[in-house]
Scaffold this active site. Structure first.
Site, PDB file in Angstrom:
ATOM      1  N   ASP A 211       0.461  -1.465  -0.273  1.00  0.00           N
ATOM      2  CA  ASP A 211      -0.204   0.103   0.029  1.00  0.00           C
ATOM      3  C   ASP A 211       0.866   1.496   0.077  1.00  0.00           C
ATOM      4  O   ASP A 211       1.276   1.313   0.972  1.00  0.00           O
ATOM      5  CB  ASP A 211      -0.437  -0.200   0.841  1.00  0.00           C
ATOM      6  N   GLU A 253      13.662 -16.101  -0.248  1.00  0.00           N
ATOM      7  CA  GLU A 253      13.155 -16.688   0.531  1.00  0.00           C
ATOM      8  C   GLU A 253      12.113 -17.558  -0.087  1.00  0.00           C
ATOM      9  O   GLU A 253      12.406 -19.061   0.107  1.00  0.00           O
ATOM     10  CB  GLU A 253      14.030 -16.262   1.254  1.00  0.00           C
TER      11      GLU A 253
HETATM   12  C1  NOJ Z   1      -4.169   3.239  -0.820  1.00  0.00           C
HETATM   13  C2  NOJ Z   1      -5.630   2.262  -0.811  1.00  0.00           C
HETATM   14  O1  NOJ Z   1      -6.155   1.782  -1.657  1.00  0.00           O
HETATM   15  C3  NOJ Z   1      -6.233   3.426  -0.045  1.00  0.00           C
HETATM   16  O2  NOJ Z   1      -8.194   2.022   0.084  1.00  0.00           O
HETATM   17  C4  NOJ Z   1      -6.181   3.928   1.277  1.00  0.00           C
HETATM   18  O3  NOJ Z   1      -7.406   4.483   1.851  1.00  0.00           O
HETATM   19  C5  NOJ Z   1      -5.158   4.362   1.148  1.00  0.00           C
HETATM   20  N1  NOJ Z   1      -3.481   3.786   0.581  1.00  0.00           N
HETATM   21  C6  NOJ Z   1      -4.734   4.680   2.726  1.00  0.00           C
HETATM   22  O4  NOJ Z   1      -3.874   3.452   3.440  1.00  0.00           O
END
Ligand code: NOJ
Length: 532
Positions: A211, A253
């Site tokens: 993310d 790994e």
């Molecule tokens: C990207 C994620 O896809 C989204 O849903 C989220 O609100 C933000 N990152 C923050 O984590």
């Protein structure tokens, strides 16, 4: 066990990966929220669809202030979804069906309920606990102004990215105040995430989605953000690559792979994340944002392939996800591209047109070299739902002051059974987001029996997709507004984005079309797969 075959090892280079937003997929225990029991019960459906892997949005313990992207414990499953033991079963059961699992790791921030942040609050200014985050004194005579004016990462939000505590200090959160950013200069933060990766790899996951992958590193001096000035104090900083090199060694790994959420307009900077000792893949947001226009799509495809080639990484093809407007809705509007800043309520939409285009776009993306991501409900042709304002839960809506509808419209619980309560999402309480009138007409069971349904198109396309082989793409001559591509030793895909029906190029057989042909010609907003 012998060595994995080349095809097994490189599965991710050409996989079809299905994104599961657990909360809205299927409700197994009847509490109105999707859960792991619901997913386990639907694994045969996913196997029949033919997908190679599932990417689960965060399923960890979370107060759900941002749909689970506010994680309180990366090693526990949220009780609304199930237990760790169930997740382990799910991973194993999916694997038995030939489906791999990808989990979503959120390294930029944690929940304000995470033990680290709670400890930092309790320990007070100047404590080592606060060093794990970005705590600072404010500006102004009394520290009443935030340390800087960095823009929120929720596009459209005018809210500050700093929150002040009663003890006078401010902490940084690029998203909501409930998502404090971690300090990636701190060795404990790095160690912890390496350990979290191992935790999930040990449980058999085959990959990790990262993310906000380009946001982790911050300039410790926290200088003001100035648009266009390099380096950016919080986006795409060079230090990050060292983090991903160490992650790659761990993934290697286990034979596991990464897909990065890297939204960067600069393609050269983007592909740095895909160098052979960093991430395996990253989402193609340029393709996702591209309007329904032959020239623009062709350029997007060419640029994608050209930019991935030097680093040897496969492209990914993505039409939508849990953050953006669903494809059939986007393509049914005057502006068919996607831009967070352009979202508003009540945009006129022609769903019939959008659906025709989305069907054609499905055949286009599945014909391209690389991996394809499919967001739950895309295979049912679900439109974006208009969630009543008093039922919206997404913080993006609230942080925009209410002008942005937010992302709930693409997160509405799936319809499974046309004639069951809640369209078969669950048999108990009301779903956590309301399903709009007519939702049942998209139900999977109804589409299953209809050879012309979007579900049957996706199933057939995924089944036939290997006819394209793994060779490179070449463009065939085609009239204005028409895309025609061939894969070396493979099939041909033609998409008509023009206003008039067009002739098909010479072919031996028509394998699949996204809609009926018109006397042998390809109508507008329709795609065909052919053998040459
Ligand atoms: C990207 C994620 O896809 C989204 O849903 C989220 O609100 C933000 N990152 C923050 O984590």
């Amino acid at each position: 066990m012998g060595q994995p075959s080349h095809a097994q090892r490189d599965w991710w280079r050409s996989a079809v990966i299905y994104q599961v937003y657990v909360r809205s997929f299927a409700d197994g225990d009847g509490d109105g929220t999707g859960d792991l029991a619901g997913v386990r019960a639907r694994l045969p459906y996913l196997a029949e669809l033919g997908v190679d892997a599932l990417w689960f949005n965060p399923w960890y313990l979370s107060p759900m202030k941002d749909g689970g992207y506010d994680v309180a414990d990366y090693r526990a499953i949220d009780p609304a979804f199930g237990t760790l033991a169930e997740a382990e079963k799910l991973i194993a059961e999916a694997r038995e069906l030939g489906i791999r699992t990808i989990v979503d790791i959120v390294p930029n921030h944690v929940s304000d309920q995470h033990p680290w942040f709670r400890a930092a609050l309790a320990a007070g200014p100047g404590s080592p606990e606060r060093d794990l985050f970005h705590f600072r004194a404010g500006r102004g005579a009394h520290g009443e102004l935030p340390p800087n004016d960095w823009p929120s990462q929720f596009v459209g939000s005018t809210e500050p990215v700093w929150t002040r505590l009663p003890d006078g200090e401010w902490y940084l959160h690029l998203f909501t105040p409930e998502q404090p950013d971690l300090n990636w200069d701190h060795p404990a933060v790095r160690r912890e995430h390496e350990d979290i990766l191992r935790f999930w790899f040990e449980r058999g996951v085959a990959g990790v989605r990262i993310d906000s992958a380009a946001l982790l590193a911050k300039d410790p001096a926290l200088p003001e953000f100035v648009a266009g000035r390099d380096p950016n104090p919080f986006v795409d900083r060079d230090e990050l690559h060292d983090v991903y090199r160490s992650w790659r060694r761990i993934a290697d790994e286990y034979g596991a792979v990464f897909v990065g959420e890297v939204w960067l307009p600069d393609t050269e900077r983007f592909t740095r994340y895909l160098r052979p000792d960093e991430l395996h893949t990253a989402f193609n947001f340029a393709f996702l944002s591209c309007p329904w226009d032959a020239g623009r799509l062709r350029t997007s495809i060419d640029e994608t392939l050209a930019e991935h080639a030097p680093v040897g990484a496969p492209a990914t093809w993505v039409l939508c996800n849990h953050d953006v407007t669903r494809t059939v809705t986007r393509y049914g509007r005057t502006d068919t591209g996607f831009d967070f800043a352009a979202k508003e309520f009540g945009i006129p939409t022609d769903l019939e047109l959008g659906t025709r285009r989305a069907r054609a776009a499905a055949l286009l993306s599945l014909a391209l070299p690389g991996a394809v991501y499919l967001y739950q409900g895309e295979e049912l042709g679900l439109p974006e739902a208009e969630v009543p304002v008093d039922r919206i839960q997404d913080p993006m809506h609230f942080r925009s002051g209410g002008s942005d509808p937010g992302r709930d419209g693409c997160r509405v619980p799936l319809p499974w059974l046309a004639d069951a309560p809640h369209a078969g999402f669950g048999s108990g309480q009301e779903p956590w987001l309301p399903q709009p009138a007519g939702w049942a007409s998209y139900a999977a069971d109804r589409q299953q029996g209809d050879p012309d349904s979007v579900l049957r198109l996706y199933r057939e396309a995924i089944r036939l997709r290997p006819v394209f082989g793994d060779g490179p793409l070449t463009w065939l001559p085609a009239p204005e507004g028409v895309l025609a591509l061939a894969r070396e030793d493979g099939a041909v895909c033609v998409v008509n984005l023009g206003g008039e029906p067009c002739e098909l190029p010479p072919h031996r057989a028509v394998l699949l079309t996204s809609g009926p042909l018109d006397g042998g010609r390809l109508p507008s907003d329709t795609a065909a797969w052919l053998t040459a």
